[in-house]
Design an enzyme around this catalytic site. Structure first.
Site, PDB file in Angstrom:
ATOM      1  CB  CYS A   1      -6.886 -11.497  -3.769  1.00 18.87           C
ATOM      2  SG  CYS A   1      -6.957 -10.090  -2.625  1.00 18.87           S
TER       3      CYS A   1
ATOM      4  CB  CYS B   1      -8.897  -9.359   5.024  1.00 20.97           C
ATOM      5  SG  CYS B   1      -9.081  -8.881   3.299  1.00 20.97           S
TER       6      CYS B   1
ATOM      7  CB  CYS C   1     -11.314 -14.539   1.521  1.00 21.02           C
ATOM      8  SG  CYS C   1      -9.711 -14.976   0.814  1.00 21.02           S
TER       9      CYS C   1
ATOM     10  CE1 TYR D   1       4.411  15.431   5.169  1.00 17.37           C
ATOM     11  CE2 TYR D   1       2.495  16.794   5.674  1.00 17.37           C
ATOM     12  CZ  TYR D   1       3.730  16.295   6.029  1.00 17.37           C
ATOM     13  OH  TYR D   1       4.297  16.630   7.239  1.00 17.37           O
TER      14      TYR D   1
ATOM     15  CD  GLN E   1      -6.816   7.276  -1.118  1.00 12.64           C
ATOM     16  OE1 GLN E   1      -7.185   6.186  -0.695  1.00 12.64           O
ATOM     17  NE2 GLN E   1      -6.198   8.165  -0.345  1.00 12.64           N
TER      18      GLN E   1
ATOM     19  CB  CYS F   1      -3.979   6.894   5.832  1.00 11.93           C
ATOM     20  SG  CYS F   1      -2.237   7.202   6.160  1.00 11.93           S
TER      21      CYS F   1
ATOM     22  CD  GLU G   1       5.009  13.887  -2.401  1.00 17.99           C
ATOM     23  OE1 GLU G   1       5.774  12.967  -2.074  1.00 17.99           O
ATOM     24  OE2 GLU G   1       3.936  14.153  -1.791  1.00 17.99           O
TER      25      GLU G   1
ATOM     26  CG  ASP H   1      -3.187  13.291   1.862  1.00 16.71           C
ATOM     27  OD1 ASP H   1      -3.324  12.447   2.770  1.00 16.71           O
ATOM     28  OD2 ASP H   1      -3.377  13.019   0.660  1.00 16.71           O
TER      29      ASP H   1
ATOM     30  CB  CYS I   1      -3.999 -13.836   3.338  1.00 12.39           C
ATOM     31  SG  CYS I   1      -3.909 -12.157   2.714  1.00 12.39           S
TER      32      CYS I   1
END
Length: 433
Positions: A164, A88, A77, A263, A234, A381, A287, A354, A85
């Protein structure tokens, strides 16, 4: 003597190991330098981008490679590089090496925060070929001229772009980068698995936010889900089905069991658990996000065994909220009463955890252990939060039995881990896999 470095200074450094967050660690005259766009083992010239008084480290960008790593590749890119940017982190590394670097970060976080040596391989998500064209949800910023772009790393500055490469091509086919977005702070583009792409100018609320349908077609579970175009889902098209399949495999829920989904989002795992435990079982989903709760109500309506609890997980357990940065509460504000939600079960057979990037935290883990589940599947995550919570779980006799990691965000430093915890004696053999 530690070097006194300021923003804009150029330093020549030998790059050391990878660090959490898309950096590598280097040193210059006693000062730690976190360098972006470099790779371990390289000799580079880096420019300081952030230096604060009292900190023992500075942040910098590699602006010249003096001795390159054999794993370095040209970034595909044109917007991936110093001062451009910030989306990434690893386009300058071959895809296999990116996953090696992410695995090294997971190992380092577990060693430092949980005192454990783990062996982990970062697996590609099914359907990924070259790490490009996967992102189905993109939030663009808007510059003063009304043009959509992406932000610089750790900055509010907007980089105007014409493409992108990690975005699903259908995101760009909407014309989002050619349109005039004057009057908007940003714009979301969503490419759902069913139906046409959706574009939402920000800010937006209520009826301005459409609902899309996402299909999960895994080996162990399949269903369609309603999701707000601004809600959490996701972003890699293969991620949701992969994670559900892995969680079901690890937990092996049985008919008639009680399951807890903390969650719970729009009900992805709660729905899969409800299918597994059947009408004779029970699933409690917790939640707090209003949009997710609204979507979950629709997604879980066909499952009478599911009980939905709207609220934060710590509030539902009746424990103090974890401290977060932000303005202090007013002194006139009444203290919050700590009261366990009556719909939470007193025991549970299996649990899906989660949490957001900050993790569950000690207070929630303490309550979770009191439920005495036979198995806990933790979807994380952030490997640092997972490692910290692993230590808390171990204090209650829950030990890491299996750890898998997935490259659900190629070209970035992000990844997803799924860990299985179960009670009993810790396994003598190490490392854990």
């Amino acid at each position: 003597m530690t070097a006194d470095l300021a923003v804009g200074d150029l330093v020549e450094v030998e790059v050391g190991p990878v660090a959490h967050g898309g950096f590598c660690v280097a040193r210059h005259e006693g000062r730690v330098v976190f360098v972006r766009h470099a790779l371990p083992g390289e000799q580079v010239r880096a420019q300081v981008t952030e230096a604060r008084g009292g900190q023992r480290f500075v942040r910098a960008d590699c602006v010249e490679v003096l001795t390159a790593s054999p794993r370095r590749v040209p970034a595909p890119c044109p917007y991936a590089g110093p001062g451009l940017c910030g989306g990434c982190d690893w386009q300058h590394a071959d895809l296999t090496y990116q996953r090696d670097l992410k695995a090294a970060v997971v190992r380092e976080q577990f060693s430092r925060l949980a005192g454990m040596e783990v062996d982990v391989v970062v697996e590609p998500v099914p359907g990924d070929v070259d790490g490009l064209g996967w992102r189905t949800r993109v939030e663009f910023a808007v510059d003063p001229s009304g043009r959509a772009g992406l932000r610089e790393h750790r900055s509010h500055a907007v980089v105007p772009i014409d493409t992108c490469l990690i975005a699903d091509p259908r995101v760009l086919d909407t014309g989002v980068l050619r349109a005039d977005w004057q009057g908007h702070e940003g714009v979301d583009v969503v490419v759902p698995s069913i139906g046409a792409p959706v574009t939402v100018g920000l800010p937006a609320q209520g009826d301005d936010i459409p609902v899309v349908v996402e299909r999960v077609a895994g080996k162990r579970f399949s269903a369609d889900f309603e999701v707000s175009a601004r809600g959490f889902w996701q972003v890699h098209p293969g991620a949701a089905a992969t994670f559900v399949d892995v969680v079901l495999e690890l937990l092996a829920p049985h008919p008639g069991e009680t399951a807890l989904d903390l969650y719970a989002g729009v009900g992805l795992f709660a729905t899969a658990l409800a299918t597994a435990v059947g009408d004779g079982g029970r699933v409690v989903a917790v939640e707090s996000d209003p949009e997710a709760v609204a979507s979950a109500a629709a997604n879980l309506a066909a499952y009478p065994s599911v009980v939905a609890v709207r609220g934060r997980v710590d509030d539902a357990f009746g424990v103090p909220r974890a401290s977060r940065s932000g303005p202090a509460p007013r002194r006139t504000q009444r203290p919050r009463k700590l009261r366990r939600h009556p719909l939470l079960p007193l025991t549970a057979d299996v649990v899906v955890l989660d949490p957001p990037r900050t993790g569950a935290g000690r207070a929630v883990v303490d309550q979770l252990a009191q439920l005495a589940p036979r198995a806990i599947a933790y979807v994380a995550c952030d490997p640092a939060a997972l490692a910290r919570d692993t230590a808390y779980l171990r204090d209650h006799g829950y030990h890491l039995r299996e750890l898998r990691a997935f490259d659900a965000f190629p070209m970035t430093h992000h990844l997803e881990c799924i860990a299985l915890f179960a009670p009993g004696e810790a396994r003598a053999s190490a490392p854990v896999t």
